[in-house]
Design an enzyme around this catalytic site. Structure first.
Site, PDB file in Angstrom:
ATOM      1  N   ILE A  40     108.551  30.804  76.316  1.00  0.00           N
ATOM      2  CA  ILE A  40     108.214  32.203  76.560  1.00  0.00           C
ATOM      3  C   ILE A  40     108.947  33.047  75.515  1.00  0.00           C
ATOM      4  O   ILE A  40     110.154  32.887  75.318  1.00  0.00           O
ATOM      5  CB  ILE A  40     108.613  32.643  77.979  1.00  0.00           C
ATOM      6  CG1 ILE A  40     107.925  31.739  79.015  1.00  0.00           C
ATOM      7  CG2 ILE A  40     108.250  34.103  78.209  1.00  0.00           C
ATOM      8  CD1 ILE A  40     106.418  31.780  78.983  1.00  0.00           C
ATOM      9  N   LEU A  54     119.021  34.557  84.475  1.00  0.00           N
ATOM     10  CA  LEU A  54     117.617  34.201  84.337  1.00  0.00           C
ATOM     11  C   LEU A  54     116.816  35.272  83.607  1.00  0.00           C
ATOM     12  O   LEU A  54     117.112  36.465  83.708  1.00  0.00           O
ATOM     13  CB  LEU A  54     117.010  33.950  85.718  1.00  0.00           C
ATOM     14  CG  LEU A  54     117.749  32.929  86.591  1.00  0.00           C
ATOM     15  CD1 LEU A  54     117.005  32.721  87.897  1.00  0.00           C
ATOM     16  CD2 LEU A  54     117.925  31.607  85.867  1.00  0.00           C
ATOM     17  N   HIS A  78     112.653  31.530  82.499  1.00  0.00           N
ATOM     18  CA  HIS A  78     112.958  30.869  83.775  1.00  0.00           C
ATOM     19  C   HIS A  78     111.936  31.265  84.844  1.00  0.00           C
ATOM     20  O   HIS A  78     111.492  30.430  85.636  1.00  0.00           O
ATOM     21  CB  HIS A  78     114.355  31.271  84.263  1.00  0.00           C
ATOM     22  CG  HIS A  78     115.465  30.892  83.342  1.00  0.00           C
ATOM     23  ND1 HIS A  78     116.146  31.814  82.578  1.00  0.00           N
ATOM     24  CD2 HIS A  78     116.018  29.693  83.047  1.00  0.00           C
ATOM     25  CE1 HIS A  78     117.068  31.204  81.869  1.00  0.00           C
ATOM     26  NE2 HIS A  78     117.019  29.909  82.132  1.00  0.00           N
TER      27      HIS A  78
END
Length: 302
Positions: free
Chosen positions: A176, A33, A37
């Protein structure tokens, strides 16, 4: 926060939460992650009483020559991030827990999976739809959260939920990025320092194409040619595809008219395949920009 590895454990905890009248959010992941995430988990925790994160490298969505065995894994690190972000439960099954030895049932989809990543990864979305359906049946969430970086997957999951009457709200969340613009991805760890710098051609192309359509360009070929030129100027880059499609149906478009479009790309940097995209809704004043942490056009944040 709990970490469990069996379907029975997840179902028992979910039953307890349901008896308490709590809402449940699900964030499906393949582990390793990163901040992308984490943003999904944080949003899920803000919108639900409890959040379940699945941490499972799903073998059925990898082709025979793809990176299943080398896909990065670090479960201890994942658990730390999940706890920091507000998850209540991490589900980390073995493949044998998710798939019986003689399993022969899959969830397949026509049309939306014939373009973009589906062209060069023909079994990928069958694996995605199958494992996400299984997670929906195991966790029975009220909402499930997916990142816009995998925009075709987002469209596919939304259609599957509609067609199969799952009754789950699918929440898309914005891409992101690193400070220099590169979209966050677990596969970024494959890149050497030189490849990491070369990979910036993807985000440069995305930002250039997005600006063109925001400034009024409506000819898809003009936008795509400009984006391809940026990528082709990087010697380490090899284009898999750069295309503009109707976001709802994943069908190529020649002109941007009244419906939202997805401009998506897959590019090899060395041996590493990376993806990036932008979504543009002509009817939206924000034109796909981010507001208060997520897109205000509604098509990637509903």
């Amino acid at each position: 926060m709990q970490a469990v590895s069996t379907i029975a454990e997840v179902r028992e905890q979910v039953r307890q939460w349901r008896r308490e009248g709590l809402t449940i959010g699900l964030v499906p992941t393949m582990g390793y992650l990163h901040e992308g995430h984490k943003s999904l988990i944080v949003r899920a925790a803000a919108e639900n009483d409890r959040v379940v994160v699945s941490d499972f490298v799903n073998p059925t969505q990898f082709g025979p020559t793809e990176d299943l065995e080398s896909y990065p894994r670090d479960f201890d690190r994942d658990c730390k991030l999940c706890e920091e972000a507000g998850a209540a439960l991490v589900f980390h099954p073995e493949p044998s827990e998710m798939y019986a030895p003689n399993a022969c049932t899959y969830v397949n989809m026509d049309e939306l999976t014939h373009e973009l990543c589906g062209l060069t990864r023909p079994i990928h979305f069958r694996g995605v739809c199958t494992v996400v359906s299984k997670l929906f049946n195991i966790v029975t969430p009220d909402r499930a959260y997916f990142g816009q970086k995998d925009a075709q997957q987002l469209a596919v999951i939304r259609r599957m939920v509609r067609d199969l009457n799952f009754g789950i709200q699918i929440v898309g969340c914005p891409i992101i990025r690193e400070e220099d613009g590169l979209a966050k991805s677990s596969r970024n760890t494959y890149l050497s320092a030189e490849e990491r710098q070369a990979a910036l051609c993807l985000s440069r192309a995305v930002f250039a194409g997005q600006k063109m359509v925001q400034d009024g360009e409506r000819d898809a070929k003009v936008v795509l040619d400009a984006m391809k030129a940026i990528i082709e100027a990087e010697p380490m880059a090899k284009i898999d595809y750069v295309k503009m499609v109707d976001f709802e149906n994943i069908v190529q478009v020649e002109k941007i008219e009244s419906e939202p479009v997805l401009c998506a790309m897959a590019v090899y940097i060395g041996k590493t395949r990376l993806i990036d995209n932008f979504i543009f809704d002509p009817s939206c004043n924000c034109s796909g920009s981010e507001a208060e942490g997520h897109c205000c056009c509604g098509h990637c944040s509903e």
